[in-house]
Write a protein that holds these residues in place. Structure first.
Motif, mmCIF file in Angstrom:
data_model
loop_
_atom_site.group_PDB
_atom_site.id
_atom_site.type_symbol
_atom_site.label_atom_id
_atom_site.label_comp_id
_atom_site.label_asym_id
_atom_site.label_seq_id
_atom_site.Cartn_x
_atom_site.Cartn_y
_atom_site.Cartn_z
ATOM 1 N N VAL A 1 -3.054 2.274 -3.857
ATOM 2 C CA VAL A 1 -2.507 3.632 -3.838
ATOM 3 C C VAL A 1 -3.486 4.585 -3.155
ATOM 4 C CG1 VAL A 1 -1.598 5.537 -5.211
ATOM 5 C CG2 VAL A 1 -1.287 3.183 -5.995
ATOM 6 N N VAL A 2 -2.942 5.429 -2.264
ATOM 7 C CA VAL A 2 -3.676 6.540 -1.679
ATOM 8 C C VAL A 2 -2.944 7.813 -2.116
ATOM 9 C CG1 VAL A 2 -4.500 7.639 0.418
ATOM 10 C CG2 VAL A 2 -4.369 5.146 0.296
ATOM 11 N N ALA A 3 -3.644 8.786 -2.718
ATOM 12 C CA ALA A 3 -2.996 9.969 -3.295
ATOM 13 C C ALA A 3 -3.321 11.215 -2.473
ATOM 14 C CB ALA A 3 -3.445 10.173 -4.740
ATOM 15 N N LEU B 1 0.812 2.834 -10.761
ATOM 16 C CA LEU B 1 1.107 2.003 -9.596
ATOM 17 C C LEU B 1 0.047 0.922 -9.413
ATOM 18 C CD1 LEU B 1 2.257 4.796 -7.107
ATOM 19 C CD2 LEU B 1 3.697 3.187 -8.351
ATOM 20 N N GLU B 2 -1.206 1.262 -9.646
ATOM 21 C CA GLU B 2 -2.266 0.267 -9.514
ATOM 22 C C GLU B 2 -2.136 -0.808 -10.577
ATOM 23 O OE1 GLU B 2 -5.710 2.726 -9.727
ATOM 24 O OE2 GLU B 2 -5.630 3.311 -7.603
ATOM 25 N N ILE C 1 0.188 1.825 5.682
ATOM 26 C CA ILE C 1 1.014 2.332 4.585
ATOM 27 C C ILE C 1 2.372 1.637 4.615
ATOM 28 C CG2 ILE C 1 2.076 4.376 3.553
ATOM 29 C CD1 ILE C 1 -0.942 4.365 3.422
ATOM 30 N N ASP C 2 2.784 1.058 3.454
ATOM 31 C CA ASP C 2 4.079 0.380 3.358
ATOM 32 C C ASP C 2 5.166 1.281 2.801
ATOM 33 O OD1 ASP C 2 3.090 -2.266 4.145
ATOM 34 O OD2 ASP C 2 2.000 -2.221 2.251
ATOM 35 N N LEU C 3 4.788 2.307 2.055
ATOM 36 C CA LEU C 3 5.786 3.145 1.379
ATOM 37 C C LEU C 3 5.153 4.490 1.031
ATOM 38 C CD1 LEU C 3 8.543 3.475 -0.156
ATOM 39 C CD2 LEU C 3 7.400 2.507 -2.153
ATOM 40 N N ARG D 1 0.864 -1.182 0.000
ATOM 41 C CA ARG D 1 0.000 0.000 0.000
ATOM 42 C C ARG D 1 0.906 1.239 0.000
ATOM 43 N NH1 ARG D 1 -3.957 2.493 3.895
ATOM 44 N NH2 ARG D 1 -5.727 3.146 2.630
ATOM 45 N N ILE D 2 0.681 2.115 -0.987
ATOM 46 C CA ILE D 2 1.580 3.248 -1.221
ATOM 47 C C ILE D 2 0.795 4.547 -1.064
ATOM 48 C CG2 ILE D 2 3.037 4.419 -2.922
ATOM 49 C CD1 ILE D 2 3.586 1.701 -4.169
ATOM 50 N N LEU D 3 1.436 5.518 -0.334
ATOM 51 C CA LEU D 3 0.917 6.880 -0.248
ATOM 52 C C LEU D 3 1.692 7.727 -1.248
ATOM 53 C CD1 LEU D 3 -0.665 9.231 0.974
ATOM 54 C CD2 LEU D 3 1.052 9.352 2.798
#
Length: 891
Positions: free
Chosen positions: A796-798, A789-790, A816-818, A771-773
């Motif tokens: 993805v959270v933007a 990314l998806e 969040i992982d990254l 899960r990426i921010l």
């Protein structure tokens, strides 16, 4: 008559001795009467630093000592702590604090010490303490216009760095490398400027370095590895290193413990901690003088009428232990020097007896000197006439300038030996009585000078600083700076002219190099900014196109058009990289390489593509060693230069000569080529084509300057070459003799090292999980990159800025992982966001993306920024970076 004069002189000297004794006995009484009698009032003392910092503690001791006899004077002390905390933040907080703390308190005078407090009171004084006069001390790099029209006076911290450096070079004649150790604080930078202002006077005797950013282990290592010709100049500072504050004396003791080199300074409080000494200034003396000025203000004197104290103060002081360790004899020190830790002298038992003996001895010495002087004066007068003519002749012959003098009839009356040697005359006398010499080169110069001499005689005014290029007797082109002044007889009438010519070839070369450097720096800054904006645009185009290609069959017209768009965007990325190459070339691909291997590869590629009427020859020396370089960039340099040579020869044919040699630059050669002393690999690419016109020779390295047609070049070739050479810490020169030889010579510093591992190309994009921010203020990238990314398998959270990112992270820290964030954003940039994230999730890894290479340097100090990706990037580059970071974080 003589005896009467001698007796009178003895009486005068005796009275002088008694006056000296009386002054010594009464000095304490006079000192106690300094200041304004009966002064009363409130003094606010703003100390830039903290309790325990030796320099400002000494200033406070001097203040208190001078105010001790004034019971009606109240001293309010405020420590501002600028040494340990950020200046702008502290200033804002202190402004609010003092506004509230002293809103009901009235001060009659404010005393400030050192630059931070001085800057604070100039910026905020009228708002916080309206109308209150200010007395400062301990201020470095002082500019009078800052207090113009203000009620301010004080003591400028002027220390004599030149005297200390001159003494150090005299005591250590084999030392030629000066290392200044300091910091980047306001005061540190001001002090450094004062020291550097004195160093040009010793430019021919020493090389100057400045250390300011280091940790203790690095400092120990640096000190241990410095050459034996090194000596140090220590600036007092208080610095945070690896989370701990180190005082100046602690850092100084580390340097002294790890080096046998002498250490000098200009501050008394450092004596006894490892410095040899120098001409030292005293914080107590600064505090005492500032207190006396404040007492005069309290006594009713207007602060505007109290003059500034700007004189260079201090006295020579030394540490006996360091003198003994370095084998320096006390007799070599300046007279009157104070020596700390010295063995007790006999006169300390009875000071009164000692001074009686010393004054008597002084009087006897004066009498003896008076008698000897009378005898020596007579002998000197007898010898002076004999030496005068001989001295003038020797003086003229030893001046390193071309000197001639002629009469009003334009015939030469004389010349010095340097003039004769420069133009190849048999002797200076061969020119006397003639208007010409018979030597073509010299006669051309003399005919050029004749109208100038006539003008000087006619106008009776000098002509100065004219420059003329001439060829000397060795066939070398030299630049002369000519000055001509009228010669006057005893009645003041002009009888001829005196001409001096100084060889300024080196200065002229350095001026041209400086102008070129300034021009390239300005263009590079502009190009870097343009490249940054293009990188943002290209990132959106590349990633949007890649997303579109996933939705369209590749063999359809739309798919073919999208492939064409992607290739065009990638070509645009290549152009941006070229622009960045001449503005700020990267050192990312640097490794230890043998330049001769790169040359052979380039020549092999070049030979296969040249027509038969152009021949390529190479000369490669032996034992060239290695250079720390990017082989791809060096290959590009060779190809660019050889391509230019091919364009010059393609019409008529000719030859291209490529040579590679080792070149050692001594001090004179290094100054001439504007490079550090040392060993270099010299690469030369020459051709016998038509050459380069002299009127464009200084423009060929300008970006987008070209003499070719629109279809043949962009004008970036030589600009890229210059950028690559500069980032390799080398130099480039060009010489052109039309029809004979045009040569580009590149010098690259040699280095010891082994072959480095070659970097791998980015792998193809592979799916992943996590899960990426994603944080980005650019709307196009905010719309495309999350989709990329998806498509790679990530959730993805933007967020559009740092504040929005922190809200999302606060709601789900563990999920969040990254974090992937842009560097340039409104409000908080990427580095500031990383610090904010580190406060709530210190172990969360961050990838920062940017179109500016300076972002890499900005990210070095943040532990949670584990990767920097430069724009433009595609999904392959982004996929590889994410996969590497998540894998490393999992381990």
């Amino acid at each position: 008559m003589f005896r009467s004069t001698e007796v009178t002189m003895l009486k005068i000297l005796a009275r002088m001795g008694l006056a000296l004794l009386f002054a010594a006995a009464c000095s304490g009484a006079w000192a106690s009467s300094d200041g304004a009698a009966g002064a009363r009032g409130n003094i606010l003392y703003l100390n830039s630093y903290h309790d325990g910092y030796s320099w400002s503690d000494d200033i406070l001791d001097g203040l208190r000592g001078a105010l001790a006899g004034h019971r009606d004077v109240d001293l309010q002390i405020e420590y501002m702590d600028f040494k340990r905390y950020e200046g702008e933040l502290v200033s804002s907080i202190l402004g609010d604090l003092y506004r509230k703390k002293f809103r009901n308190r009235r001060f009659d005078v404010i005393v400030v010490s050192d630059n931070n407090a001085f800057d604070f009171i100039l910026d905020n004084g009228e708002a916080l303490f309206p109308g209150v006069p200010v007395v400062f001390c301990g201020v470095n790099d002082y500019h009078p216009d800052r207090i113009k029209g203000r009620r301010v006076t004080g003591v400028v911290e002027n220390f004599d760095a030149e005297a200390t450096l001159r003494l150090a070079l005299r005591l250590h004649p084999k030392k030629s490398r000066l290392v200044i150790i300091g910091d980047e604080s306001v005061t540190g930078v001001a002090i450094r400027n004062q020291i550097l202002a004195a160093t040009p006077r010793f430019a021919d005797r020493m090389d100057v370095r400045y250390w300011s950013r280091f940790d203790i282990d690095e400092l120990r290592s640096r000190v241990r590895e410095t050459p034996s010709d090194t000596f140090y100049f220590f600036i007092p500072f208080y610095q945070k290193i690896k989370g701990r504050f180190y005082s100046a004396s602690e850092v100084l003791e580390v340097v002294a413990a790890n080096s046998d080199a002498p250490i000098y300074s200009s501050w008394e409080f450092l004596l006894g901690h490892g410095i040899v000494g120098g001409k030292l200034i005293s914080g107590r003396e600064h505090g005492r003088m500032a207190a006396q000025m404040a007492l005069r203000v309290l006594g009713g004197e207007a602060v505007e009428n109290i003059p500034l104290h700007e004189a260079t103060g201090g006295r020579y002081e030394f540490d006996y232990n360091e003198l003994k360790r370095l084998g320096i004899r006390e007799g070599n020190l300046p007279s009157g020097s104070f020596i700390l830790n010295a063995p007790r002298a006999f006169y300390e038992v009875d000071r009164g007896l000692f001074w009686t003996i010393m004054v008597s001895f002084f009087l006897l010495m004066l009498i003896t000197l008076f008698l000897v002087r009378n005898i020596a004066r007579r002998r000197t007068a007898e010898m002076e006439m004999e030496k005068q003519l001989s001295f003038q002749e020797i003086l003229m012959d030893t001046i390193p300038m071309l000197v001639t003098w002629k009469g009003s009839d334009q015939r030469y009356l004389g010349a010095n030996r340097y003039f004769a040697e420069f133009f190849g005359l048999s002797s200076p006398g061969s020119l006397i009585g003639h208007a010409e010499s018979g030597i073509p080169v010299l006669d051309d110069f003399l005919r050029w000078a004749e109208p100038l001499d006539r003008r000087v005689i006619r106008d009776e005014s000098p002509i100065r600083r004219l420059r003329r290029s001439v060829v000397n007797a060795r066939g070398e082109a030299r630049m002369l700076e000519v000055n001509k002044v009228p010669l006057l007889d005893e009645k003041g009438n002009v009888m001829g002219t005196l001409s001096t010519c100084e060889d300024v070839t080196k200065e002229s070369s350095l001026e041209k190099q400086l102008l070129q450097s300034q021009k390239m720096e300005a263009i590079g800054t502009l190009a870097g900014g343009i490249a940054h904006d293009f990188n943002n645009i290209l990132t959106s185009i590349i990633n949007s196109t890649e997303l579109a290609l996933l939705d369209v069959a590749p063999d359809t017209p739309a798919g073919i058009d999208l492939e064409r768009v992607l290739k065009a965007a990638q070509r645009g990325s290549g152009l941006v990289k070229k622009i960045l190459t001449f503005s700020r070339p990267s050192q990312e691909g640097f490794q230890y390489v043998k330049i001769e291997d790169v040359v052979r590869d380039a020549v092999g590629l070049l030979s296969a593509s040249l027509p038969r009427n152009i021949k390529v020859s190479t000369h490669i020396g032996v034992d060239l060693g290695t250079c720390l370089a990017d082989p791809t960039q060096i290959h590009q340099v060779i190809m660019n230069l050889c391509t230019n040579a091919f364009h010059a020869l393609r019409a008529e044919g000719g030859r291209i000569e490529i040579s590679l040699e080792v070149e050692e630059l001594d001090a004179e050669g290094a100054e001439l080529h504007n490079l550090p002393r040392g060993s270099y690999v010299s690469l030369s690419v020459a051709d016998n084509g038509p050459g380069i016109p002299t009127d464009i020779l200084d423009k060929i390295f300008d970006p987008f300057f070209t003499t070719k047609g629109k279809a043949e070049g962009t004008g970036l070739g030589l600009a890229v070459v210059l950028g690559i050479v500069k980032v390799h810490k080398g130099g480039i020169e060009v010489s052109s003799a039309p029809g004979l030889r045009t040569a580009f010579t590149i010098r690259l510093p040699r280095a010891d090292g082994a072959d480095a591992e070659r970097t791998l190309d980015a792998e193809q994009a592979r799916p992943g999980r996590g899960r990426i921010l994603f944080v980005e203020d650019d709307e196009d990238q905010l719309a495309t990159i999350p989709r990329v990314l998806e498509m790679l398998g990530y959730a993805v959270v933007a967020a559009c800025d740092a504040d929005a990112a922190m809200e999302l992270l606060g709601a789900d820290t563990q999920g969040i992982d990254l974090v992937i964030t842009d560097y340039d954003m409104p409000g908080h940039n990427g580095v500031q966001l990383a610090r904010m994230i580190g406060g709530v999730a210190p172990h969360l890894p961050i990838i920062m993306v940017s179109g500016r290479e300076l972002a890499m340097a900005a990210a070095e100090d943040e532990a949670n920024i584990v990767r920097v990706v430069l724009k433009p990037y595609d999904r392959n580059i982004l996929s590889e970076a994410i996969r590497d970071v998540l894998r490393d974080n999992a381990q």
